[in-house]
Scaffold this motif. Sequence first.
Motif, PDB file in Angstrom:
ATOM      1  N   ALA A   7     -52.861 -46.715 -18.108  1.00 47.49           N
ATOM      2  CA  ALA A   7     -52.585 -46.133 -19.426  1.00 47.49           C
ATOM      3  C   ALA A   7     -51.179 -45.529 -19.465  1.00 47.49           C
ATOM      4  O   ALA A   7     -50.437 -45.715 -20.440  1.00 47.49           O
ATOM      5  CB  ALA A   7     -53.637 -45.076 -19.756  1.00 47.49           C
ATOM      6  N   LEU A  38     -57.493 -46.714 -14.403  1.00 49.91           N
ATOM      7  CA  LEU A  38     -57.370 -46.630 -15.858  1.00 49.91           C
ATOM      8  C   LEU A  38     -56.302 -45.619 -16.258  1.00 49.91           C
ATOM      9  O   LEU A  38     -55.511 -45.861 -17.180  1.00 49.91           O
ATOM     10  CB  LEU A  38     -58.717 -46.251 -16.475  1.00 49.91           C
ATOM     11  N   LEU A  56     -48.052 -46.982 -21.709  1.00 51.48           N
ATOM     12  CA  LEU A  56     -47.270 -46.132 -22.613  1.00 51.48           C
ATOM     13  C   LEU A  56     -45.772 -46.259 -22.324  1.00 51.48           C
ATOM     14  O   LEU A  56     -44.954 -46.361 -23.250  1.00 51.48           O
ATOM     15  CB  LEU A  56     -47.715 -44.680 -22.461  1.00 51.48           C
ATOM     16  N   VAL A 102     -58.883 -54.122 -18.407  1.00 56.71           N
ATOM     17  CA  VAL A 102     -57.673 -53.318 -18.284  1.00 56.71           C
ATOM     18  C   VAL A 102     -56.694 -53.928 -17.276  1.00 56.71           C
ATOM     19  O   VAL A 102     -55.480 -53.971 -17.510  1.00 56.71           O
ATOM     20  CB  VAL A 102     -58.032 -51.871 -17.903  1.00 56.71           C
TER      21      VAL A 102
END
Length: 353
Positions: free
Chosen positions: A220, A216, A224, A87
């Motif tokens: 995320a 995380l 987005l 990630v």
Amino acid sequence: MTGPTTTTAPAPDPVSGARRRAHRRRAIATTATLTALAAAVLLASLGAGDITVPVADVVRALGGRADRPTTTVVLTWRLPRALLALVLGAALGLSGAVFQTLTRNPLGSPDVIGFNTGASTGALAVLLTGAAGYTRTALGALVGGLATAALVYALGGRRSTATTRFVVTGIAVSAVLTSVNTWLMYGADTSVAARAAQWTAGSLDALGWEQAVPALVAIAALALATALLARTLRALELGDDVATSLGVRVVRARLLLATVGVALTAVATSVAGPLAFVALAAPHIARLLHRRTPGTSLPGAALVGAVLLAGADWVAAHAFAPVQLPTGAVTVSAGGGYLLWLLLGRRRNDRTV
């Protein structure tokens, strides 16, 4: 009397259509290959170590069907670090693609133009005060990265980030901040400076779910935001005048994209320390794989970054066992070799012209 004139639409170009289909097939194949590589590195990271876990048992543990000792090793001890490697690498790849597009310069990645170093300065300032902790370190890194971006923007020219002066200013600010970081560490207490030195080497060792979950979630959300701004980024690739004609508010768009890019770098830096060359190399490799010169595919850069950092972390942890290297040392070595390869390739091309 003449009849009404009719206009016929131009016939579609079969060559252009074939090229688009070939490009689409290549993009799908490249994405599938990179995804398979990321999954393979993840399984290898979960299985390797002092306690070797076969791949079948790793898969069973991920599915919740393994015994308790195997589940503990795979899910509690190893999965946070392996997930973070993927990630954080994806975050750095996205950040590098954003800034290389904004600056229209192949060297315009956050680790070259100083934002990575600025995030390190902010995080070091927190660490050296003894107020350690993920939230405070992440906030310090974010503030340091944003402050550095504002400084480079002010000194490099307020009208646009797409100038050579902007990149050169970023390199100069990065050099100054590197000296500041060294001064901060030399002036600190020995034990605190030792911990800070370990962090500045860039490492994913000893990271657990406590660090993984907030990172995380943050990445995320930022990914987005990057996806929502992807269309604007593609418009900016065409130039400010064309983007304005398409209805893009250029100054506002550049500010938003730069803020998201700095935040991606700051989160990765706050968790694992400075991991140089991932943000620089990932968009380059994505362009080579997709054979797309004008711009960079954001998903492609993210996937390449994930594979690069996860692979570097596996090498750092297992290639020289029982000695573990800092992950940052592997990324710097691989990145330096990649830059030399690029320079030698360009030199050969210049000779053939």
